[in-house]
Design a protein around this motif. Structure first.
Motif: not given
Length: 520
Positions: A386, A389, A392, A395, A464, A467-468, A471, A495, A497-498
């Motif tokens: 994500w 984040n 990011h 991640s 995932q 959802e990306i 969003r 989801f 996120t991290e």
């Protein structure tokens, strides 16, 4: 949910007892009994009960007359040339159950033992095995009370049937060895005593009838078949989600296209994928041709779908057959010595099915490889991390999950070597060509389990990815079916996120899949 899945669910939900001896069993009914959602009972039909009694009476006549009948008045296997003295005939069936108590490996899971028990009872209920009604009643009582013999998975070559693992069923009936009851491993004798079930004293032919058949491989095969049917539906749903997430071309699944090559399973797969994609899929700007793992998905999933059709026919013939030796015609009294214990059809079905299952796992693995690679995913971030984040850069998203999915797939593919090709000559070359059907069934179930793991890894990944897109504002409202699946997945695996450990989420998803709480 497909019409076939609906059929399985409706049958599973039917709480009417399955009347053994009066009904033809289906693969779906075995699955329902295996999962303890459908009770069983022995038929009260007078003609059925009379037939069973006539078979047992004929065995008694043969014993009284001194006739030479395999396994009744002779030794077993290559020892069929040894005549057993009259005073030892009653020891013979119990000895058979005892010396076959040499299985190893893990014990079969409870649902597999229940499926095995049902398959064995149904075979004996044909009335040509020479067993008493009392034996059938006690077997049904064990199943009703969920008294499950601890049955080692390893030790059968699939002819003369599943002798070694089925000896543990026979042992439970006579009050020997151990059983699983109410989640506890206990001596069979203690559990029978607690339930008021008197241990059975085996009469001539009854030990052989219990053990000399294909019940273990057939039970495992029926459970595997049912879960493979679910995998077909889930793979179709995952493919639709992957196609939408990567802005794929829905016209690859156009019904007119599949009229031009009308393999039934392939057409069903294409329809299932196209039916849940938005009408604007495949709009200008998408690739003219998606890569094979999307474009050719129906051609892969369809092979498994069509294979399930013929496998079901073969399994149901086996399931509803008399498959021990010798067989005794209760009407004519004729004794037939043959080889119906041979599990060739089950073995071939499972060897073929596991190859088709593993191919679907490979397809899903290739879809994930596209999803996590920003070079091929049409704008999705690398590893589906994500990007909003704050950390990011550090991640790593689903990088490790993709490695695990590849590992599960590789192991599934490795196990596709056909077990039936490895016949061994055993038992003084009496059993000189054997089916290996039980090993094939166990392998197929293992391939299926690994492929289910791959599928839940993909469920996390496509959820995932969608959802990306959502969003980012790149997706309008999802079609209802895909939105439902996405919601079910996100309740168990939120989801990402991290970076976090996903094992717990994956195990929850796997349990939900096997308990049929994931829509597809």
């Amino acid at each position: 949910m497909s019409q076939r899945a609906d059929k399985l669910s409706s049958q599973s939900a039917d709480c009417k007892p399955l009347a053994i001896g009066s009904e033809t069993l289906s693969v779906a009914s075995v699955d329902a009994v295996a999962r303890s959602v459908q009770p069983v009972a022995l038929s009260q039909d007078k003609a059925f009960r009379k037939r069973i009694q006539k078979g047992a009476d004929r065995v008694a006549e043969l014993v009284h007359s001194g006739a030479q009948v395999y396994g009744i008045s002779t030794g077993f296997g290559d020892s069929c040339t040894v005549s057993i003295p009259n005073e030892q005939l009653h020891a013979l069936p119990l000895n058979l159950t005892r010396y076959h108590g040499c299985g190893l490996g893990e014990h079969l899971a409870p649902e597999l033992v229940r499926a095995t028990m049902l398959a064995r009872i149904n075979s004996l209920a044909h009335g040509v095995s020479g067993v008493r009604l009392e034996l059938l009643e006690k077997l049904v009582a064990l199943l009703q009370e969920n008294v499950l013999p601890l049955m080692p998975a390893e030790g059968s070559v699939g002819a003369s049937g599943d002798l070694t693992p089925l000896s543990y069923l026979a042992a439970a009936l006579v009050g020997e060895r151990e059983v699983l009851h109410k989640g506890q491993r206990r001596p069979a004798a203690a559990v029978l005593d607690e339930l008021g079930i008197r241990p059975l004293e085996l009469l001539p032919k009854e030990g052989l009838a219990l053990m000399n058949g294909t019940a273990v491989m057939t039970g495992i095969a029926c459970v595997t078949w049912t879960r493979a049917r679910q995998l077909v539906d889930l793979a179709n749903r995952i493919t639709a989600m992957a196609c939408l997430a990567m802005a794929g071309n829905a016209n690859h699944f156009h019904p007119r296209l599949f009229e031009m090559k009308p393999h039934p399973g392939q057409s069903r797969s294409a329809h299932a994928i196209r039916a849940v994609l938005p009408d604007d899929s495949g709009k200008p700007g998408t690739r003219l041709q998606d890569r094979y793992s999307i474009r050719c998905a129906p051609h892969v999933i369809g092979v498994l779908d069509d294979s399930l059709d013929w496998c079901e026919r073969w399994l149901e013939i086996e399931l509803n057959s008399a498959n021990d030796n010798p067989l005794i015609d209760p009407e004519t009294g004729e004794v037939y010595h043959g080889g119906h214990f041979y599990g060739g059809h089950v073995g071939q079905a499972m060897d073929s099915l596991k190859t088709a299952i593993a191919s679907v796992s490979d397809l899903l693995d290739r879809q994930m490889a596209q999803l996590v690679d920003s070079r091929f995913s049409n704008g999705l971030p690398s590893n589906l991390a994500w990007e909003a984040n704050p950390e990011h850069a550090s991640s790593h998203g689903l990088k490790a999950l993709q490695i695990s999915v590849s590992a599960w797939t590789a192991e599934a593919l490795k196990l596709t070597m056909p077990a039936t090709s490895f016949s061994r000559s055993t038992e003084c070359h009496n059993q000189d060509k054997v089916s290996m059907g039980t090993i094939a069934a166990r392998d197929a179930l293992r391939v299926l389990e690994l492929s289910e793991q791959t599928a839940v890894g993909l469920l996390v990944s496509v959820s995932q990815a969608l959802e990306i897109r959502r969003r980012r504002g790149e997706l309008s409202e999802l079609p209802a079916e895909l939105a439902e699946t996405l919601s079910q997945v996100q309740k168990l695996c939120p989801f990402v996120t991290e970076d976090r450990a996903l094992e717990g989420d994956l195990r929850e998803l796997l349990a939900a899949l096997r308990e049929r709480r994931i829509s597809a």
